[in-house]
Design a protein around this motif. Structure first.
Motif, mmCIF file in Angstrom:
data_model
loop_
_atom_site.group_PDB
_atom_site.id
_atom_site.type_symbol
_atom_site.label_atom_id
_atom_site.label_comp_id
_atom_site.label_asym_id
_atom_site.label_seq_id
_atom_site.Cartn_x
_atom_site.Cartn_y
_atom_site.Cartn_z
ATOM 1 N N GLN A 84 -67.267 -5.403 14.848
ATOM 2 C CA GLN A 84 -67.019 -4.440 13.765
ATOM 3 C C GLN A 84 -68.179 -4.324 12.784
ATOM 4 O O GLN A 84 -68.295 -3.326 12.092
ATOM 5 C CB GLN A 84 -65.760 -4.853 12.988
ATOM 6 C CG GLN A 84 -64.483 -4.537 13.740
ATOM 7 C CD GLN A 84 -63.261 -5.221 13.165
ATOM 8 O OE1 GLN A 84 -63.364 -6.014 12.229
ATOM 9 N NE2 GLN A 84 -62.118 -4.931 13.740
ATOM 10 N N CYS A 85 -69.023 -5.341 12.686
ATOM 11 C CA CYS A 85 -70.078 -5.321 11.659
ATOM 12 C C CYS A 85 -71.220 -4.391 12.078
ATOM 13 O O CYS A 85 -71.248 -3.868 13.193
ATOM 14 C CB CYS A 85 -70.587 -6.738 11.401
ATOM 15 S SG CYS A 85 -71.597 -7.408 12.735
ATOM 16 N N ASP A 86 -72.182 -4.194 11.174
ATOM 17 C CA ASP A 86 -73.287 -3.269 11.462
ATOM 18 C C ASP A 86 -74.116 -3.730 12.658
ATOM 19 O O ASP A 86 -74.561 -2.911 13.463
ATOM 20 C CB ASP A 86 -74.174 -3.099 10.222
ATOM 21 C CG ASP A 86 -74.792 -4.404 9.758
ATOM 22 O OD1 ASP A 86 -74.123 -5.460 9.833
ATOM 23 O OD2 ASP A 86 -75.964 -4.387 9.321
ATOM 24 N N LEU A 87 -74.299 -5.035 12.814
ATOM 25 C CA LEU A 87 -75.135 -5.517 13.922
ATOM 26 C C LEU A 87 -74.409 -5.380 15.259
ATOM 27 O O LEU A 87 -75.024 -5.030 16.272
ATOM 28 C CB LEU A 87 -75.563 -6.966 13.677
ATOM 29 C CG LEU A 87 -76.548 -7.136 12.510
ATOM 30 C CD1 LEU A 87 -76.824 -8.610 12.247
ATOM 31 C CD2 LEU A 87 -77.855 -6.390 12.770
ATOM 32 N N CYS A 88 -73.107 -5.632 15.259
ATOM 33 C CA CYS A 88 -72.335 -5.359 16.479
ATOM 34 C C CYS A 88 -72.440 -3.876 16.814
ATOM 35 O O CYS A 88 -72.629 -3.498 17.974
ATOM 36 C CB CYS A 88 -70.877 -5.775 16.289
ATOM 37 S SG CYS A 88 -70.603 -7.554 16.399
ATOM 38 N N GLY A 89 -72.358 -3.020 15.771
ATOM 39 C CA GLY A 89 -72.461 -1.571 15.964
ATOM 40 C C GLY A 89 -73.812 -1.149 16.510
ATOM 41 O O GLY A 89 -73.922 -0.137 17.202
ATOM 42 N N ARG A 90 -74.857 -1.929 16.202
ATOM 43 C CA ARG A 90 -76.198 -1.627 16.700
ATOM 44 C C ARG A 90 -76.458 -2.227 18.080
ATOM 45 O O ARG A 90 -77.601 -2.238 18.546
ATOM 46 C CB ARG A 90 -77.249 -2.222 15.754
ATOM 47 C CG ARG A 90 -77.472 -1.415 14.509
ATOM 48 C CD ARG A 90 -78.374 -2.195 13.560
ATOM 49 N NE ARG A 90 -78.665 -1.418 12.373
ATOM 50 C CZ ARG A 90 -79.756 -0.652 12.226
ATOM 51 N NH1 ARG A 90 -80.644 -0.588 13.190
ATOM 52 N NH2 ARG A 90 -79.937 0.029 11.133
ATOM 53 N N CYS A 96 -74.133 -10.919 15.629
ATOM 54 C CA CYS A 96 -73.012 -10.522 14.763
ATOM 55 C C CYS A 96 -73.032 -11.314 13.456
ATOM 56 O O CYS A 96 -73.213 -12.521 13.455
ATOM 57 C CB CYS A 96 -71.694 -10.793 15.499
ATOM 58 S SG CYS A 96 -70.241 -10.680 14.450
ATOM 59 N N ARG A 97 -72.840 -10.604 12.350
ATOM 60 C CA ARG A 97 -72.887 -11.276 11.040
ATOM 61 C C ARG A 97 -71.732 -12.250 10.861
ATOM 62 O O ARG A 97 -71.806 -13.153 10.030
ATOM 63 C CB ARG A 97 -72.849 -10.240 9.918
ATOM 64 C CG ARG A 97 -74.078 -9.355 9.913
ATOM 65 C CD ARG A 97 -74.212 -8.585 8.615
ATOM 66 N NE ARG A 97 -75.224 -7.542 8.770
ATOM 67 C CZ ARG A 97 -76.526 -7.747 8.591
ATOM 68 N NH1 ARG A 97 -76.975 -8.934 8.244
ATOM 69 N NH2 ARG A 97 -77.385 -6.764 8.762
#
Ligand SMILES: [Zn+2]
Ligand SMILES: [Zn+2]
Length: 318
Positions: A84-90, A96-97
């Motif tokens: 769900q976090c921005d790094l997973c999204g990227r 993952c944060r």
């Protein structure tokens, strides 16, 4: 259940509660687990982890929401991402944060009779890959990460610093990719394992300074980084594989002047690792220096820390 736990010191406990899988997780009965340098570093304070140690395993799925997995032999990726976090999204779930890492960060590990792990992390192990090879999928994937990150192959001169477990896997992967590989290490037994695998291995590096295209630092020691920099040609690449509890000092001016690239490298692709074992392009059995029962786990960790020892495995079944 029995488990090897680190709570400031390592101990075998027989009163650990059986872990309960979350809805997206499987319960896995561990068959075989591997001891790696990171486990030994955790026992020296790395990541301040407390709980069941271990992240390299092969086991059998005993319970999961997806009935297709029941009874199947599997190994598992160690990073548990929130998705769900921005790094997973990227597309960077291993960064993952809010990630937890099996046996390393916020999630109990594999030196136990049972573990839980998200179904998304599981990879089925083909019948042709036996347990004592499948247990190497995680570290072999970490070695394969290098060739995902840095295009190394035919015509490239590569030095692997460190003749340990990970160094030997990295050397085989890079040699398989076509690079000219030299491993520099300090242990006669380990160097002879490498030579038996057809890889050039030396006590002292004999090449000219500034002549190497890439150095893989897998010593687990702070000296590796310092030794690597003068070996590299201008524009060369230093790939960092060691995860240590301590800090490193080095001449970073040489990095600037010679425009060196420094690449951190951690976890890699499981499907490629499984394929490499299936196709026998990488050999892992020569690395096995002992198999201990979980009851002998404390002794097994000590043995894995001895300088001349490569991979020590823990067998969970009696
Ligand atoms: Zn490991
Ligand atoms: Zn995330």
């Amino acid at each position: 259940m029995k488990a090897l736990v680190f709570d400031g010191e390592v101990r075998l406990r027989s009163d650990c509660p059986l872990p309960v899988p979350a809805p997206d997780e499987a319960l896995v009965r561990v068959r075989l687990a591997g001891i790696c340098g990171t486990d030994l570093e955790i026992c020296r304070g790395y990541k301040r982890f407390r709980g069941v140690l271990g992240h390299e395993f092969v086991g059998e799925v005993v319970e999961s929401a997806d009935s297709g997995w029941a009874g199947r032999r599997a190994c598992g990726e160690i990073n548990i991402a929130c998705r769900q976090c921005d790094l997973c999204g990227r597309g960077l779930p291993t960064h993952c944060r809010r990630r937890r890492v099996l046996g390393i960060l916020g999630h109990d590990g594999a030196f136990a009779e049972y573990l839980t792990i998200p179904l998304a992390n599981l990879h089925s192990v083909p019948d042709s890959v036996p347990d004592d090879e499948a247990v190497f999928v995680e570290p072999l994937a970490a070695a394969l990460r290098i060739v995902q990150q840095v295009p190394l192959g035919s015509g490239d001169r590569v030095v692997v610093l460190g003749d340990g477990r990970l160094g030997i896997l990295c050397a085989q992967v890079l040699a398989g990719a076509g690079a000219t590989v030299t491993v520099v290490g300090h242990h006669d037994e380990k160097l002879s394992v490498l030579r038996d695998l057809g890889i050039q291995a030396e006590h002292l590096w004999s090449g000219a300074p500034g002549s190497v295209d890439a150095v893989v630092e897998a010593t687990g020691s702070e000296l590796g980084f310092r030794e690597a920099i003068p070996m590299l040609r201008p524009g060369g690449t230093l790939i960092l594989k060691s995860t240590r509890a301590g800090l490193t000092t080095a001449d970073l001016t040489a990095v600037a002047v010679n425009e060196l690239h420094i690449v951190g490298s951690r976890c890699g692709p499981f499907p490629e690792a499984i394929a490499a074992l299936q196709q026998e392009t990488v050999r892992v059995r020569p690395l096995i220096h002992g198999v201990y029962s979980l009851d002998q786990g404390v002794r097994a960790l000590q043995r894995a820390g001895e300088a001349s020892v490569l991979k020590i495995l823990l067998r969970m079944e009696e």
